[in-house]
Design an enzyme around this catalytic site. Structure first.
Site, PDB file in Angstrom:
ATOM      1  N   GLY A  92      -8.058  -7.927  27.080  1.00  0.00           N
ATOM      2  CA  GLY A  92      -8.441  -7.797  28.490  1.00  0.00           C
ATOM      3  C   GLY A  92      -9.107  -6.463  28.782  1.00  0.00           C
ATOM      4  N   ARG A  99     -10.648 -12.354  22.749  1.00  0.00           N
ATOM      5  CA  ARG A  99      -9.245 -12.437  22.345  1.00  0.00           C
ATOM      6  C   ARG A  99      -9.041 -13.096  20.972  1.00  0.00           C
ATOM      7  NH1 ARG A  99      -5.778 -10.580  26.015  1.00  0.00           N
ATOM      8  NH2 ARG A  99      -6.307 -10.604  28.225  1.00  0.00           N
ATOM      9  N   ASP A 140      -1.024  -6.219  20.156  1.00  0.00           N
ATOM     10  CA  ASP A 140      -1.372  -7.236  19.149  1.00  0.00           C
ATOM     11  C   ASP A 140      -2.586  -6.800  18.332  1.00  0.00           C
ATOM     12  OD1 ASP A 140       0.588  -9.023  19.544  1.00  0.00           O
ATOM     13  OD2 ASP A 140      -0.581 -10.415  20.790  1.00  0.00           O
ATOM     14  N   LYS A 174      -5.077   0.541  24.290  1.00  0.00           N
ATOM     15  CA  LYS A 174      -5.642   0.036  25.544  1.00  0.00           C
ATOM     16  C   LYS A 174      -4.758  -1.023  26.164  1.00  0.00           C
ATOM     17  CE  LYS A 174      -6.893  -3.680  25.797  1.00  0.00           C
ATOM     18  NZ  LYS A 174      -7.234  -5.105  25.779  1.00  0.00           N
ATOM     19  N   THR A 175      -4.599  -1.080  27.413  1.00  0.00           N
ATOM     20  CA  THR A 175      -4.144  -2.211  28.223  1.00  0.00           C
ATOM     21  C   THR A 175      -3.692  -1.709  29.589  1.00  0.00           C
ATOM     22  OG1 THR A 175      -2.639  -4.079  28.556  1.00  0.00           O
ATOM     23  CG2 THR A 175      -1.751  -2.277  27.249  1.00  0.00           C
ATOM     24  N   ASP A 215      -1.674  -3.165  31.285  1.00  0.00           N
ATOM     25  CA  ASP A 215      -0.269  -3.564  31.459  1.00  0.00           C
ATOM     26  C   ASP A 215       0.706  -2.412  31.197  1.00  0.00           C
ATOM     27  OD1 ASP A 215      -1.423  -5.967  31.842  1.00  0.00           O
ATOM     28  OD2 ASP A 215      -0.430  -7.028  30.214  1.00  0.00           O
TER      29      ASP A 215
HETATM   30  P1  FBP Z   1      -4.526  -7.040  27.480  1.00  0.00           P
HETATM   31  O1  FBP Z   1      -3.069  -7.005  27.151  1.00  0.00           O
HETATM   32  O2  FBP Z   1      -5.342  -7.737  26.482  1.00  0.00           O
HETATM   33  O3  FBP Z   1      -5.022  -5.654  27.770  1.00  0.00           O
HETATM   34  O4  FBP Z   1      -4.742  -7.845  28.835  1.00  0.00           O
HETATM   35  C1  FBP Z   1      -3.886  -7.676  29.904  1.00  0.00           C
HETATM   36  C2  FBP Z   1      -4.203  -8.558  31.083  1.00  0.00           C
HETATM   37  O5  FBP Z   1      -5.033  -7.894  32.019  1.00  0.00           O
HETATM   38  C3  FBP Z   1      -2.912  -9.035  31.731  1.00  0.00           C
HETATM   39  O6  FBP Z   1      -2.501  -8.145  32.732  1.00  0.00           O
HETATM   40  C4  FBP Z   1      -3.275 -10.393  32.242  1.00  0.00           C
HETATM   41  O7  FBP Z   1      -2.165 -11.243  32.259  1.00  0.00           O
HETATM   42  C5  FBP Z   1      -4.275 -10.874  31.238  1.00  0.00           C
HETATM   43  O8  FBP Z   1      -4.882  -9.739  30.689  1.00  0.00           O
HETATM   44  C6  FBP Z   1      -5.302 -11.781  31.834  1.00  0.00           C
HETATM   45  O9  FBP Z   1      -6.309 -12.015  30.897  1.00  0.00           O
HETATM   46  P2  FBP Z   1      -7.213 -13.301  30.926  1.00  0.00           P
HETATM   47  O10 FBP Z   1      -8.078 -13.190  32.135  1.00  0.00           O
HETATM   48  O11 FBP Z   1      -7.957 -13.255  29.638  1.00  0.00           O
HETATM   49  O12 FBP Z   1      -6.278 -14.468  31.031  1.00  0.00           O
END
Ligand code: FBP
Length: 552
Positions: free
Chosen positions: A81, A145, A176, A202-203, A205
């Site tokens: 993300g 992803r 991951d 990165k994230t 979250d």
């Molecule tokens: P990452 O862990 O890959 O950084 O993504 C986090 C995130 O933004 C979460 O907060 C959210 O649940 C998810 O990605 C949504 O991603 P997508 O739009 O691909 O479903």
């Protein structure tokens, strides 16, 4: 491209590096620290990573650069993300590589890890890079992803690297992706491929953190963006005095984002998934605790309020997780088709009733009908319920309404309850990075280039002491294997970076816990306002409340 005035101004921003990286490339030396061990399951992790396990922690310091003179061709990918600051990681990496040796090259593989397998790339130059400095988004090369985890993929990646003479790959991703970075690093080492792998944390979250990584990038900007919006809603609620706002915020699993937003905005309610799980709370108990706040505020003439709901909340409710597991079983194999072929909702309901246990059915029946239906609409590629798509903000507001209706009948609630719903996620993932994220990300990228230059493999770019001014930040690297343990995934034991959940004995949660009873009844809202990029340091360079409390 049409550029906004802020965009143009941000091009001119010079990200702040840690003091020790400011001396010029010739004056950056390595200080080797102690050998490392994984956080758990040491023997198993060591056996899985014989070539990369146990390496030393390292920090950079001022001193003569002793790295070998060699042309570097580096590949970079963005994984998962979006998170504000990703562009600056690439800019920092590019600038350091060019400062080390103008002949060095940086390849950007497009669309995430799949770009590396499909050999889909751009080669960066100044003009390309300059158009993305200090901007949000991952559009510089895109993200994806796809997981890089199989031997077959690794063999293809090795060929792609050979073809371009690539000496190192930088993977910008979450837990991951960095787990897979460690596996790829081990593969390269075992096959003497001559390619290093460096990860960057990165994230939005905020769940990639541990004793070495103080925070993942993007968390600062995303939570500031959500907090601005929540603060604006609080002010609207306090002006109109007629709505309860239920605001879901992103964070797939852990509740760090919700907690940080609560610390910034002091809402009446903020649910924390980790606490719900620890206390084994039911949906009805949660709804009832929110209804208590609504009732008490109404008694003081305040028929309005704000509740923050973390995206991942329902998975932390034990009875709800059990229900989801039964639904996944119920629709396994070709049962989904049978279910979908049923003519109407009452026929579907009969099918559901006949397949669920009594306890699961008890939980199912307290859900509002739109949520019940949602559980059967969206499935992931494995046929499972996509829990993240459940509109939990609507679920809880509906359950609170039902509870308040009961209390009205009993004569204990005499106020009004009218709800509005919001979901903040995508609003924050590509915002212009705050000064903190712009500086932190640039430093992570610059630092990654130094790790490459000094020949490290399977390391995460580490910049710490982040609650202090950038001058005092400490740059270095940590073997990714140090952050790993063995977890059960899809029925198999796998080495993974341990995900950081909200710690209920940690200072951020403790601060929230000490104040939330008052916030639930009073109007203690704070209005953080928009991220400021220019102005006094105490306004523009502030990091998160979470980090400030953790480091206090
Ligand atoms: P990452 O862990 O890959 O950084 O993504 C986090 C995130 O933004 C979460 O907060 C959210 O649940 C998810 O990605 C949504 O991603 P997508 O739009 O691909 O479903």
């Amino acid at each position: 491209m049409n550029l906004s005035p802020l965009n143009k101004a941000r091009y001119g921003y010079s990200p702040k590096l840690p003091g020790m990286l400011r001396n010029g490339i010739a004056d950056i030396s390595v200080k080797e620290g102690a050998p490392t061990q994984s956080v758990a399951d040491q023997e198993k992790i060591k056996a899985l990573f014989p070539n990369t396990y146990g390496k030393n922690e390292i920090t950079f310091e001022k001193g003569t650069n002793t790295s070998a003179v060699k042309k570097q061709v580096v590949g970079v990918i963005l994984s998962g993300g979006q998170a504000p600051g990703g562009h600056n990681v690439i800019c920092g990496l590019y600038d350091a590589l060019k400062a080390i040796n103008p002949e060095n090259e940086l390849y950007g593989f497009k669309g995430g890890p799949s770009g590396l397998v499909e050999d889909d790339y751009v080669v960066f130059d100044d003009e390309f890079i300059n158009a993305y400095r200090n901007t949000g988004g991952f559009d510089i090369i895109g993200s994806g992803r796809t997981k890089l985890e199989t031997e077959e993929q690794f063999a293809i990646v090795t060929e792609v690297c050979k073809k371009h003479g690539i000496t190192a790959i930088t993977i910008i991703g979450g837990d991951d992706s960095n787990t897979n970075a460690a596996v790829l690093a081990e593969y390269f080492a075992a096959h003497e491929a001559g390619v290093q792998v460096i990860g960057c944390p990165k994230t939005i979250d905020g769940d990639l953190k541990n004793e070495d990584i103080e925070c993942s990038f993007g968390f600062d900007t995303a939570t500031k963006t959500f907090s601005e919006l929540i603060g604006n809603i609080e002010r609207d609620a306090n002006s109109a005095k007629k709505y309860w706002h239920f605001i879901k915020v992103m964070g797939r699993s852990a509740s760090h984002v919700a907690l940080e937003c609560a610390l910034e905005t002091q809402p009446n309610i903020c649910l924390i998934g980790e606490e719900v799980a620890a206390k084994n709370m039911s949906l009805s108990e949660i709804a009832s605790s929110i209804a208590d706040s609504v009732e008490k505020r109404a008694a003081n003439g305040m028929n309005f309020g704000v509740a923050i709901i973390p995206e991942g909340i329902v998975e932390f409710v034990p009875e709800f997780s059990a229900l989801i597991a039964e639904i996944n079983e119920l629709l396994a194999g070709n049962k989904t088709e049978e279910f979908n072929a049923l003519p109407n909702w009452s026929a579907k309901l009969a099918f559901i009733k006949s397949g669920l246990s009594e306890s699961a059915m008890d939980v199912f029946s307290v859900l509002p009908q739109n949520i019940q239906q949602q559980l059967f609409l969206e499935r992931d590629p494995h046929g499972n319920v996509q829990v993240s798509l459940i509109e939990s903000e609507k679920l809880f507001s509906a359950m609170v309404k039902t509870e308040l209706d009961k209390r009205k009948k009993a004569g204990t609630f005499t106020g009004k309850f009218s709800a509005q719903h919001h979901f903040f996620g995508y609003e924050g993932r590509c915002a212009f990075p705050s000064n903190f994220d712009a500086d932190y990300c640039y430093s992570l990228g610059y630092n990654a280039a130094m790790l490459i230059q000094y020949g490290f493999n399977g390391y995460l770019s580490k910049v710490s002491n982040l609650s202090k001014p950038a001058e005092e930040w400490v740059a270095g690297g940590m073997p990714i294997t140090k952050m790993m343990n063995i977890e059960r995934r899809n029925g198999k034991d796998k080495p993974v970076i341990r995900k950081a959940l909200v710690e209920l004995d940690g200072k951020p949660f403790k601060f929230f816990e000490a104040n939330r009873e008052a916030w639930a009844v009073e109007t203690a809202f704070t209005y953080p306002g928009a991220i400021q990029y220019y102005g006094p340091t105490e306004v523009c360079d502030l990091t998160t409340r979470t980090l400030a409390l953790e480091k206090a």
